[in-house]
Write an enzyme that holds these catalytic residues in place. Sequence first.
Site, short mmCIF file in Angstrom:
data_model
loop_
_atom_site.label_atom_id
_atom_site.label_comp_id
_atom_site.label_asym_id
_atom_site.label_seq_id
_atom_site.Cartn_x
_atom_site.Cartn_y
_atom_site.Cartn_z
N ILE A 251 38.40 37.46 40.72
CA ILE A 251 39.58 37.35 41.57
C ILE A 251 39.53 35.98 42.23
CG2 ILE A 251 39.90 39.82 41.94
CD1 ILE A 251 38.55 39.59 44.62
N ASP A 252 40.68 35.47 42.63
CA ASP A 252 40.76 34.12 43.17
C ASP A 252 39.91 33.95 44.43
OD1 ASP A 252 42.57 33.60 41.15
OD2 ASP A 252 44.34 33.80 42.44
N ARG A 253 39.48 32.74 44.68
CA ARG A 253 38.62 32.45 45.83
C ARG A 253 39.22 32.90 47.17
NH1 ARG A 253 35.17 26.90 46.79
NH2 ARG A 253 34.01 27.65 48.61
N VAL B 108 41.13 35.32 47.80
CA VAL B 108 41.46 36.74 47.74
C VAL B 108 40.20 37.56 48.06
CG1 VAL B 108 42.31 38.61 46.25
CG2 VAL B 108 43.25 36.30 46.03
N HIS C 256 46.68 33.58 38.51
CA HIS C 256 47.48 33.65 39.75
C HIS C 256 48.69 34.55 39.60
CE1 HIS C 256 45.91 29.52 41.49
NE2 HIS C 256 44.94 30.39 41.24
#
Length: 232
Positions: free
Chosen positions: A61-63, A65, A161
């Site tokens: 998962i994105d940084r 998040v 994203h």
Amino acid sequence: MFDSKTILYEDNHLLIVNKKAGQLVQSDNSGDSSLENDLKEFIKCRDAKPGAVFLGVVHRIDRPVSGVVIFAKTSKALTRMCEKVKKREIKKIYWAIIESKPFPLTGELVHYIERNPKKNRSYAYDAPRKNAKEARLNYRYLLSGTHYHLLEINLITGRHHQIRCQLSKAGFPIKGDLKYGASRSNENGSISLHAREIAFTHPVTKANVRIVAPVPGQDNLWLFFESHQSNQ
């Protein structure tokens, strides 16, 4: 560093953790520490392992998040879990705090997403186009606070994203996500997107596994939404 609030599930095959916003799942060229490496060091010390610790990243998962991330502790589990990812056999539920109340309150978003690696950004289009991949998610409105609204997302595909890009395209950007149209940033640099729940069939035991990740405990808005949603 890792306690019962961070480690949500562990057995001989899998390790599932609640990632903090701002943490990298895997190391990149920034040189910053990563959740993967920190967990390896933690396991090495906790279990007094003399050699290298095997830990495979099943998904990321994105940084900015927060939320649930799965790691595999054996190569067999990693192979089987990665196959589940490809076959979309892992159910992923996210919570997002958004700036605008969605209309309609429930729905499906279908776009075609094109990634720009140089800008680390994705673009969503209504119609197919070259180099763009289909992106699908289902959403439903849960409740509102004074200024913000809580949305639940069932992620169908897994594009770069994707949730951030699609919600922005639909007109309800995620709180704090300046890259995708939010009006202001969050103080801690996070975005208000949380990987809330994950469900799958265990790759070895075949048991049904369902994990729910508590929201960030230092964020009063997240805590407000979590407490009020549990009372619904």
